[in-house]
Write a protein that holds these residues in place. Structure first.
Motif, short mmCIF file in Angstrom:
data_model
loop_
_atom_site.label_atom_id
_atom_site.label_comp_id
_atom_site.label_asym_id
_atom_site.label_seq_id
_atom_site.Cartn_x
_atom_site.Cartn_y
_atom_site.Cartn_z
N ARG A 659 0.83 -1.24 -0.11
CA ARG A 659 -0.04 -0.01 -0.04
C ARG A 659 0.97 1.34 0.09
O ARG A 659 0.68 2.21 -0.41
N CYS A 660 2.16 1.07 0.70
CA CYS A 660 2.79 2.37 0.64
C CYS A 660 3.84 2.61 -0.62
O CYS A 660 4.69 3.38 -0.76
N GLY A 661 3.73 1.54 -1.62
CA GLY A 661 4.48 1.61 -2.75
C GLY A 661 5.56 0.93 -2.92
O GLY A 661 6.74 1.16 -3.89
N ASP A 662 6.29 0.52 -1.62
CA ASP A 662 7.36 -0.25 -1.79
C ASP A 662 7.35 -1.76 -2.10
O ASP A 662 7.22 -2.36 -1.19
N THR A 663 7.37 -2.23 -3.16
CA THR A 663 7.28 -3.56 -3.69
C THR A 663 8.61 -4.47 -3.45
O THR A 663 8.39 -5.44 -3.10
N ASP A 664 9.49 -3.54 -3.46
CA ASP A 664 10.85 -4.18 -2.95
C ASP A 664 10.90 -4.70 -1.57
O ASP A 664 11.39 -5.78 -1.45
N SER A 665 10.48 -4.03 -0.59
CA SER A 665 10.45 -4.38 0.82
C SER A 665 9.35 -5.48 0.89
O SER A 665 9.65 -6.30 2.06
N ALA A 666 8.34 -5.42 0.12
CA ALA A 666 7.31 -6.34 0.16
C ALA A 666 7.79 -7.72 -0.02
O ALA A 666 7.61 -8.74 0.67
N ARG A 667 8.54 -7.60 -1.15
CA ARG A 667 9.09 -8.96 -1.72
C ARG A 667 10.23 -9.48 -0.88
O ARG A 667 10.32 -10.84 -0.75
N SER A 668 11.06 -8.60 -0.20
CA SER A 668 11.96 -9.03 0.80
C SER A 668 11.18 -9.70 2.09
O SER A 668 11.81 -10.86 2.33
N VAL A 669 10.27 -9.06 2.42
CA VAL A 669 9.32 -9.69 3.70
C VAL A 669 9.13 -11.30 3.06
O VAL A 669 8.98 -12.25 3.75
N PHE A 670 8.49 -10.96 1.92
CA PHE A 670 7.97 -12.47 1.26
C PHE A 670 9.11 -13.42 1.20
O PHE A 670 8.88 -14.52 1.52
N ASP A 671 10.14 -13.12 0.51
CA ASP A 671 11.16 -14.21 0.37
C ASP A 671 11.60 -14.51 1.76
O ASP A 671 12.00 -15.89 1.68
N ALA A 672 11.74 -13.86 2.93
CA ALA A 672 12.09 -14.06 3.93
C ALA A 672 11.38 -15.17 4.83
O ALA A 672 11.41 -15.51 6.18
N CYS A 673 9.94 -15.09 4.49
CA CYS A 673 9.00 -15.93 5.19
C CYS A 673 9.08 -17.21 5.19
O CYS A 673 8.98 -17.93 4.19
N PRO A 674 9.42 -17.80 6.31
CA PRO A 674 9.68 -19.51 6.42
C PRO A 674 8.68 -20.27 6.27
O PRO A 674 8.72 -21.44 5.83
N ASN A 675 7.28 -19.81 6.66
CA ASN A 675 6.19 -20.46 6.68
C ASN A 675 5.19 -19.93 6.05
O ASN A 675 4.00 -19.88 6.22
N ARG A 676 5.24 -19.43 4.83
CA ARG A 676 4.49 -18.75 3.83
C ARG A 676 3.49 -19.58 3.48
O ARG A 676 3.59 -21.02 3.19
N ASN A 677 2.28 -18.94 3.38
CA ASN A 677 1.12 -19.74 2.75
C ASN A 677 0.67 -19.15 1.76
O ASN A 677 0.91 -18.07 1.31
N LEU A 678 -0.90 -19.59 1.44
CA LEU A 678 -1.63 -18.88 0.19
C LEU A 678 -1.84 -17.57 0.53
O LEU A 678 -1.90 -16.36 -0.30
N CYS A 679 -2.26 -17.13 1.63
CA CYS A 679 -2.51 -15.86 2.07
C CYS A 679 -1.13 -14.81 1.64
O CYS A 679 -1.51 -13.76 1.22
N SER A 680 -0.11 -15.51 1.94
CA SER A 680 1.26 -14.41 1.59
C SER A 680 1.43 -14.24 0.40
O SER A 680 1.49 -12.97 -0.28
N CYS A 681 1.04 -15.46 -0.38
CA CYS A 681 1.12 -15.20 -1.85
C CYS A 681 0.08 -14.28 -2.59
O CYS A 681 0.20 -13.56 -3.30
N ASN A 682 -1.17 -14.22 -1.92
CA ASN A 682 -2.19 -13.13 -2.40
C ASN A 682 -1.98 -11.89 -2.06
O ASN A 682 -1.90 -10.87 -2.68
N CYS A 683 -1.40 -11.59 -0.79
CA CYS A 683 -0.67 -10.22 -0.29
C CYS A 683 0.23 -9.72 -1.42
O CYS A 683 0.36 -8.55 -1.80
N MET A 684 1.27 -10.54 -1.78
CA MET A 684 2.10 -10.04 -2.58
C MET A 684 1.64 -10.02 -3.97
O MET A 684 2.20 -9.02 -4.59
N ILE A 685 0.83 -10.62 -4.39
CA ILE A 685 -0.03 -10.42 -6.01
C ILE A 685 -0.63 -9.20 -5.81
O ILE A 685 -0.61 -8.30 -6.84
N SER A 686 -1.18 -8.98 -4.64
CA SER A 686 -1.93 -7.62 -4.56
C SER A 686 -1.16 -6.50 -4.63
O SER A 686 -1.50 -5.35 -5.18
N ALA A 687 0.02 -6.53 -3.88
CA ALA A 687 1.07 -5.54 -3.80
C ALA A 687 1.48 -5.20 -5.20
O ALA A 687 1.65 -4.04 -5.64
#
Length: 958
Positions: A659-687
């Motif tokens: 929402r703040c327009g920083d997709t690089d930071s969003a992707r960094s959090v996504f890549d570092a997530c050890p137990n990401r789930n479908l909700c994580s992917c949905n958040c990243m796609i929406s970002a």
């Protein structure tokens, strides 16, 4: 040999004739006595069907039962049965010697019957004792009373005891014991009181049994009196009585007294240790239970199955897997692992609770004997560890194992799993199973089924169950009220609550917690306040759960002042759930700044620490307010408090950065997530979609490791809309059709937008026509599609059709409608709808509507009218409104007004390079190159950068 056979034949013939013709019905059961001392058992435990008229029935064909035992009864002679019955008034005392050997033979026969008691052998012994006149012998009558009791014929025990007049302590003890054995603890207490009133006295056995009765009744005061009697009589030196007192105090909730009795004991046996270990566990003190278990091992006492089961259960409560495994090893060494069901069942629960479901299954498979508790524990273990299919497999396997069949506990364990995972088909199957096994009428089973249907959004089935209940408890009412509230049927929930009050005005706290969520709008605030008053009347004002529910209700009804007032009045008692209630409520209702203020206030409280729920909500609030710096600070706080690895927190961070327009930071959090789930992917796609990075959104979708859901398709279709590439949109549409998501209102609306933006208005119209239940999102998308393609009149017709269908217009509806009028040059129609949107449709004009109006007037060349429109706005115009006027000035070449508007915008948003570029282009169009160059130099001096434009060509390859 022949004479022996003749004698046996004569005896058998005589017995047959005797039992067929000579036995007369004996005294009828004293129903008055039974009802007085055991009213709760009088209808089910005293007598069987054959005893409804007489206590001791006539037994047909009894000789056939006796002939196989002719060797044991060979001493019976026909002359023995000629003895006259001795009246009870002339019975000898227990300590008087009886010379007749027949008495002892009868006594041995009756005592042997107590091993495997049944009503037939009890009646045989009774009849023989009557005919030989031995019923006056107290040992015989005592043994016979015990046999009747253990054969579950408590009524006969009462009747026999009523006929005995010269009672001693032993037969009183037998009667009291019979009462306890048959679940009539109140009768046992009454017998003890009658015993003391007659002056018979009592011994330690009496106190032992009566203490057990007090334990069953949870009567602490009565148990304390018995303790005093035992102390006064000097009987507390016996460990058996002290064990009973230890157990009684623990069962009555007085653990400190139980510990004092235990510590006072000089000689402790294994029962003593078991009483205190299980007593601590019963009082929710598992840590003390393990302490006493360790102390028992220190003193060298050998543990038995009860000790091991209690210690393993205590380890399960504390999550002490390692200590439980140690006890498991000790149990294997002592030989208790597989041969004792209670130990194995406790091990199943321990491993299941600690997440070691494979170990639990291993213990279960190695059990020699399995009871219903074993199967139920295994099914519950699989369910609690998310292995739903394995739980149902064991349920099926349990049915195949004919030795044990599913019971009510099995059903109550499985139905909540169906509710939690919304497994409607499996839930309905279990419902049918309960009907076939005649468990469907059980109230607890019906309540669970009703809750399952409500969780699966099947209100009709739940209502049928509720209406078919002949008997309803408070849980039934609460379940139905809560189901209505959770499914959005607020009126029905409140009506059912009022109906409940007519039947049971003393509702519970659970009832109030069930009905409060139905107060979810300003219109229901009055009802919510009445519930608040009812809560005060019932004395729940200090309960923090009730306070939290009330705060949540006030927030959802828009009364923020009352919610914060409740929080302020309960600062001392407020826990983290209280603060989370306010923060989450504010976030869900769009009061993002209030949520952040509440979080700051919470941080000042030293005794309260935030948790993952707190962070998820405040991070979401920062994302909605686009507070990038505050969001990064919260990210740091999450990492510092070791909650940064929580999947929910990481998903909230991805959404916030998006929402703040920083997709690089969003992707960094996504890549570092050890137990990401479908909700994580949905958040990243929406970002990615929100920040016009459709290509990366499609790349992530193609690499998706999970089955996509509706949210996934909404995000990826939005990305396809941005690309304007029809091929990708059609492929996603195919996925939607295969998975059956086309009826989802958000997906259908996104499909309309996608096809419209890709130039296929005809497909958009076809999709719109095929929607059976059109949502407001679908109507808005169709109006926007017509406007996007310049067909404003059709957009207006669609809007009017929507109103005619009864769909309530929203702010997005009027944004689409006004935009359509603007693009089609329908100025008069646009002005009319803007002027009447609040009066006739209840939609208050917002900034987006103001921008549409300025754009509409500007496109029509009415720049001064647009300028006056902005000046007359009741609220401070946002930069976007002035920006629309600046674009209109550039379009029509009005440099003077453009310079004036640009000056205002430079002050409002000095870093927006677009305004400088627009004014510079206006200078160029007017031939004022000097001013254009100066403005360009200003942009370079301030180091403002215009985003580079680009064109996209689809070549069919990634």
């Amino acid at each position: 040999m022949r004479s022996r056979a003749v004698k046996a034949n004569i005896t058998g013939t005589f017995l047959h004739r005797f039992f067929s013709f000579c036995i007369r019905p004996i005294k009828q059961t004293s129903n008055t006595f039974l009802h007085q001392f055991c009213p709760q058992r009088s209808s089910r435990c005293p007598t069987n069907n054959v005893h409804q008229q007489h206590v001791y029935p006539i037994l047909p064909n009894i000789s056939s039962l006796l002939i196989p035992k002719a060797n044991n009864l060979f001493w019976l002679r026909s002359s023995y049965f000629s003895s006259a019955l001795q009246p009870f008034e002339e019975t000898s005392q227990r300590d008087r010697l009886v010379q007749d050997a027949r008495f002892y033979s009868v006594l041995d026969f009756i005592k042997s019957s107590t091993v495997v008691p049944n009503i037939v052998t009890a009646c045989i012994g009774h009849c023989i004792a009557l005919k030989i006149g031995s019923l006056a012998h107290l040992p015989i009558s005592t043994s016979l009373l015990t046999v009747y009791s253990r054969a579950r014929d408590f009524g006969s025990s009462l009747a026999l005891f009523d006929e005995i007049h010269n009672r001693d302590v032993i037969i009183w003890n037998a009667m009291i014991t019979a009462s306890v054995e048959n679940g009539c603890s109140s009768a046992a207490i009454s017998s003890f009181m009658e015993m003391t009133e007659e002056g018979t006295g009592f011994d330690s056995t009496t106190l032992l049994v009566v203490t057990l009765a007090s334990s069953h009744m949870n009567n602490l005061r009565q148990g304390q009196a018995l303790h005093g009697l035992g102390f006064k009589a000097g009987m507390l030196l016996e460990s058996i009585l002290c064990n009973a007192l230890t157990d009684m105090y623990a069962k009555c909730g007085d653990l400190s007294s139980s510990e004092r009795v235990f510590s006072w004991m000089e000689c402790r046996d294994i029962i003593s240790w078991n009483s205190i270990i299980s007593g601590c566990l019963y009082n929710n003190r598992p840590e003390k239970s393990l302490m006493y278990f360790k102390e028992m091992a220190f003193f060298g006492e050998r543990a038995d199955s009860v000790s091991l089961s209690s210690a393993i259960s205590a380890s399960s409560c504390l999550g002490e897997l390692i200590f439980g495994q140690i006890i498991h090893g000790w149990g294997i060494k002592l030989g208790y692992e597989n041969s004792h069901i209670s130990v194995a069942n406790s091990l199943n629960s321990l491993y299941s609770h600690c997440g070691e479901i494979e170990a639990a299954e291993t213990v279960f498979r190695e059990m020699i004997y399995k009871d219903a508790v074993s199967w139920n524990a295994m099914i519950e273990g699989f369910g609690s560890n998310g292995k739903i299919s394995e739980a149902f497999h064991h349920f099926h396997e349990m049915q195949i194992a004919w030795s044990v069949q599913p019971d009510k506990v099995t059903i109550i364990t499985l139905i909540p799993l169906c509710a939690e995972k919304m497994l409607l088909r499996e839930g309905r199957t279990i419902h049918g199973f309960t009907i076939r096994r005649q468990m469907g009428s059980d109230l607890s089973v019906k309540n669970c089924l009703m809750s399952m249907y409500l969780r699966c959004n099947r209100l009709t089935e739940a209502e049928l169950l509720f209406s078919s209940m002949i008997e309803r408890d408070l849980v039934s009412w609460n379940t139905m009220i809560s189901g209505y509230s959770q499914n959005g049927y607020s009126g029905e929930a409140q009506d059912l609550f009022r109906e409940l009050l007519r039947y049971n005005p003393k509702c519970s706290l659970s009832t109030l917690l069930a009905v409060l969520p139905s107060c979810d709008s300003y219109e229901s605030l009055h009802f919510g306040k009445s519930i608040h008053c009812w809560q005060l009347k019932l004395g729940f004002s200090d309960d923090i759960l009730a306070v939290n529910a009330l705060m949540y209700m006030h927030i959802h009804c828009g009364d923020m002042k009352a919610a914060f007032s409740l929080l302020q009045r309960n600062f001392v008692a407020a826990d983290i759930a209280s603060w989370n209630t306010v923060i989450a409520g504010c976030t869900q209702k769009g009061h993002f700044q209030e949520a952040l203020n509440t979080f700051s206030l919470m941080r000042q409280e030293t005794h309260i620490s935030h948790d993952s729920v707190t962070l998820v909500n405040v991070i979401s609030a920062c994302g909605n307010l686009e507070l990038f710096s505050e969001g990064k600070s919260l990210h740091g706080l999450a990492l510092k408090s070791l909650m940064g690895s929580d999947t929910r927190v990481q998903n909230a961070l991805i959404s916030m950065y998006g929402r703040c327009g920083d997709t690089d930071s969003a992707r960094s959090v996504f890549d570092a997530c050890p137990n990401r789930n479908l909700c994580s992917c949905n958040c990243m796609i929406s970002a990615f979609s929100q920040n016009k990075d459709a290509r990366r959104a499609l790349e992530l979708f193609c690499a998706l490791e999970y089955e996509p859901d509706e949210i996934t398709f909404v995000g990826i279709l939005s990305a396809c809309t941005q690309l304007g590439v029809l091929r990708y949109g059609k492929e996603i549409h195919g996925h939607v059709l295969r998975l059956g998501f086309q009826e989802n209102p958000f997906i259908s609306a996104t499909l309309l937008d996608m096809y419209s933006n890709c130039g296929r208005l005809d497909i958009s119209i076809q999709i719109f026509k095929n929607i059976q239940e059109k949502s407001v999102a679908a109507w808005n998308s169709m109006i926007s599609a017509y406007g996007y393609h310049g067909n404003g009149k059709k957009a207006i017709e669609t809007f009017q059709e929507m109103i005619k269908e009864g769909t309530v217009a929203t702010k997005s509806t009027f944004i689409s409608l006004l935009s359509a009028c603007s693009h089609s040059g329908l100025l008069d129609e646009g002005i009319w709808y803007y002027d009447h949107m609040f009066e006739e449709y209840g939609v208050e004009p917002l900034t987006e509507h103001h921008i549409c109006m300025v754009d509409m007037l500007g496109r029509s060349g009415k720049l001064h009218q647009a300028y006056e429109f902005i000046k007359q706005m009741q609220t401070q115009p946002k930069p976007g409104v002035w920006g629309a006027l600046l674009s209109a000035c550039y379009y029509h070449g009005d440099l003077e007004m453009g310079k004036e508007v640009a000056k205002l915008l430079f002050e409002l948003e000095p870093e927006n390079v677009g305004y400088y570029i627009s004014l510079s282009n206006m200078y160029v169009s007017a031939g004022s190159w000097k001013d254009a160059v100066e403005l360009r130099n200003t942009v370079q001096t301030q180091r403002l950068k215009k985003p580079a434009g680009y064109s996209l060509v689809d070549v069919g390859l990634w």
